[in-house]
Design an enzyme around this catalytic site. Structure first.
Site, short mmCIF file in Angstrom:
data_model
loop_
_atom_site.label_atom_id
_atom_site.label_comp_id
_atom_site.label_asym_id
_atom_site.label_seq_id
_atom_site.Cartn_x
_atom_site.Cartn_y
_atom_site.Cartn_z
N ASN A 210 -13.49 17.49 -34.64
CA ASN A 210 -12.83 16.31 -34.05
C ASN A 210 -12.50 16.59 -32.59
O ASN A 210 -12.84 17.64 -32.06
CB ASN A 210 -11.58 15.95 -34.86
CG ASN A 210 -10.61 17.11 -34.92
OD1 ASN A 210 -10.08 17.54 -33.91
ND2 ASN A 210 -10.44 17.68 -36.11
N PHE A 323 2.70 16.95 -37.30
CA PHE A 323 2.31 15.85 -36.41
C PHE A 323 1.52 14.86 -37.28
O PHE A 323 0.80 15.29 -38.19
CB PHE A 323 1.41 16.35 -35.27
CG PHE A 323 2.16 16.80 -34.05
CD1 PHE A 323 2.94 17.94 -34.09
CD2 PHE A 323 2.07 16.09 -32.86
CE1 PHE A 323 3.64 18.37 -32.97
CE2 PHE A 323 2.76 16.50 -31.73
CZ PHE A 323 3.54 17.65 -31.77
O1 PMT Z 1 -5.12 18.90 -29.27
P1 PMT Z 1 -4.88 17.74 -28.32
O2 PMT Z 1 -6.15 17.24 -27.69
O3 PMT Z 1 -3.79 18.03 -27.33
O4 PMT Z 1 -4.36 16.50 -29.20
C1 PMT Z 1 -3.12 16.55 -29.83
C2 PMT Z 1 -3.17 15.92 -31.23
C3 PMT Z 1 -3.48 14.43 -31.13
C4 PMT Z 1 -4.24 16.62 -32.08
C5 PMT Z 1 -1.76 16.17 -31.87
O5 PMT Z 1 -0.77 15.59 -31.08
C6 PMT Z 1 -1.66 15.61 -33.27
O6 PMT Z 1 -1.37 14.44 -33.50
N1 PMT Z 1 -1.92 16.49 -34.27
C7 PMT Z 1 -2.02 16.12 -35.70
C8 PMT Z 1 -3.47 15.90 -36.04
C9 PMT Z 1 -3.69 15.57 -37.49
O7 PMT Z 1 -4.56 16.13 -38.09
O8 PMT Z 1 -2.88 14.69 -38.01
P2 PMT Z 1 -2.89 14.22 -39.57
O9 PMT Z 1 -2.06 12.98 -39.57
O10 PMT Z 1 -4.26 14.13 -40.11
O11 PMT Z 1 -2.14 15.38 -40.34
C10 PMT Z 1 -0.72 15.40 -40.55
C11 PMT Z 1 -0.23 16.83 -40.48
O12 PMT Z 1 -0.81 17.60 -41.53
C12 PMT Z 1 -0.55 17.54 -39.20
O13 PMT Z 1 0.54 18.33 -38.85
C13 PMT Z 1 -1.75 18.43 -39.55
O14 PMT Z 1 -1.80 19.62 -38.78
C14 PMT Z 1 -1.48 18.73 -41.01
N2 PMT Z 1 -2.69 18.91 -41.83
C15 PMT Z 1 -3.60 17.91 -41.97
C16 PMT Z 1 -4.69 18.11 -42.80
C17 PMT Z 1 -4.84 19.33 -43.47
N3 PMT Z 1 -5.88 19.54 -44.24
N4 PMT Z 1 -3.94 20.29 -43.29
C18 PMT Z 1 -2.86 20.11 -42.50
O15 PMT Z 1 -2.05 21.01 -42.35
#
Ligand code: PMT
Length: 400
Positions: A210, A323
């Site tokens: 991504n 996040f």
């Molecule tokens: O890296 P940059 O270009 O600076 O961009 C920053 C960002 C947009 C990536 C960052 O600010 C952000 O929003 N990060 C979260 C990205 C994400 O995967 O979000 P999610 O809504 O899919 O996941 C929710 C949370 O679960 C996140 O903390 C993620 O790290 C975690 N997760 C998700 C999937 C997974 N399989 N394992 C996880 O731990």
């Protein structure tokens, strides 16, 4: 002393004889790893030529508020937003009065008003001017507004007088300016941060991934280290320099990130997951390069482990911050993730906007926990990280 690497600093130069020392300040800040831009008032240009400052900083000097060419490049508001620190050295009595009264009659004064950055001034003036109640009153007011006052030094002055009012020596100015980044809010705490994307291989050549650049996670790692924390940064593949004072663990896939996270979180006080983990991986990775003969290619995917959820379940004592990257109904989806992943807080990030979120230098987010919701308006990821680390430290300390 706090590191200045990757810190964005505007050196503001106003019209005093000490302006010649600003050249040395620029050079020393750069030696310490800072990214420096210079803004001069018209008065400063009477004492030192912009060309000197341009040659030293490596960038055009900004001076005119109504300079069309400069505004077309990095305009004054953009410059104000760009900075982590506005360091005005020397700061004349007149310029400090301008700051106190909120006038925007020069580029530097406008930047001061517009910037969300830390601000420091190194006053420089005749001892009589410094001792005048008006000057002392102005210094007091600036200090109350959060401006750091560096100096002045005392001794023989350019005008022949002796007393307080000489600009501090460049070394002292730099030491105090760098100390401004050091908050001590997380002194001795262990903070684990995941950052960047993960890559899930399809064959020896291809992968799915991504747009995460790692900028948000790396900025948070810097801010946590500045706050005195021992930081472990677990990062997917990105093109960023590892922040000073952070232990770095490089990973590729979600599974690698899970293994590293579970291990590091064992002794963590705080776990922050900024990583954009790929939600799915190929059921099987082709040993050889997949041929491109077929018109349609079908690959089966299976769910990756949820890293933060697994860590939260395994290490209940760590303060868990996730996040949520969402493109619709951002806060509601974020609240859902706060619950299902059993987190202490989630930071909702609207990734439908191109000026924030993935790969941009700025971000705007909402902090959501069980009893509060706070919006952090658009600012640089560096500035936002300092604000979020202060928020996390406050909440962590409330619980411990
Ligand atoms: O890296 P940059 O270009 O600076 O961009 C920053 C960002 C947009 C990536 C960052 O600010 C952000 O929003 N990060 C979260 C990205 C994400 O995967 O979000 P999610 O809504 O899919 O996941 C929710 C949370 O679960 C996140 O903390 C993620 O790290 C975690 N997760 C998700 C999937 C997974 N399989 N394992 C996880 O731990």
């Amino acid at each position: 002393m706090c590191s200045l690497s990757n810190k964005r600093i505007i050196v503001g130069v106003t019209g005093g004889i000490a302006a010649y020392k600003s050249a040395e300040i620029v050079r020393r800040l750069q030696d310490r790893g800072a990214d420096v831009r210079v803004v001069m008032t018209p008065g400063a240009e009477e004492f030192i030529r912009p060309l000197t400052m341009q040659a030293l900083s490596g960038y055009p000097v900004h001076s005119g508020l109504l300079d069309e060419k400069a505004e077309a490049g990095m305009g004054h508001i953009e410059l104000a937003r760009w900075a982590d620190l506005l360091l005005i050295a020397p700061a004349t009595a007149d310029f400090m009065a301008t700051m106190v009264h909120g006038k925007a009659d020069s580029l530097l004064a406008a930047i001061y008003l517009a910037t969300p950055a830390l601000v420091a001034v190194a006053p420089a003036m005749n001892q009589g001017m410094w001792r005048h109640p008006a000057s002392l009153d102005n210094v007091e007011k600036l200090s109350q507004r959060g401006v750091t006052i560096i100096g002045p030094d005392s001794g023989i002055q350019a005008c022949g007088d002796t007393g307080p009012g000489r600009m501090e020596q460049p070394d002292t100015i730099i030491e105090q300016a760098s100390g401004m980044f050091s908050t001590g809010l997380l002194q001795g705490k262990k903070v684990v941060i995941t950052a960047g994307p993960t890559r899930e291989a399809l064959d020896p050549v291809r992968y799915i991934s991504n747009h995460s650049s790692g900028k948000m996670g790396y900025a948070l790692a810097t801010a946590a280290a500045d706050a005195g924390a021992d930081v472990i940064l677990i990062s997917g593949p990105v093109n960023l320099l590892v922040p000073d004072r952070c232990q770095h663990i490089s990973v590729v896939s979600a599974n690698d990130m899970l293994v590293a996270s579970l291990e590091c979180a064992k002794t963590a006080d705080i776990f922050i997951a900024t990583a954009a983990v790929a939600d799915y991986r190929a059921v099987s990775i082709s040993e050889n390069k997949i041929k491109s003969d077929d018109k349609v290619l079908t690959i089966n995917f299976e769910k990756n482990p949820d890293i933060i959820r697994t860590v939260a379940a395994a290490h209940k004592s760590a303060f868990m911050v996730g996040f949520a990257a969402e493109s619709t109904d951002v806060e509601n989806y974020a609240k859902g993730k706060l619950k299902t992943k059993a987190l202490d807080a989630i930071i909702a990030n609207d990734i439908s906007r191109s000026d924030i979120g993935f790969n941009s230098d700025d971000n705007e987010v909402s902090w959501i926990d069980a009893d509060s919701s706070i919006t952090f308006s658009k600012r640089s990821k560096a500035q936002l990280s300092r604000d979020l680390i202060a928020q996390i430290a406050g909440k962590y300390n409330d619980q411990h």
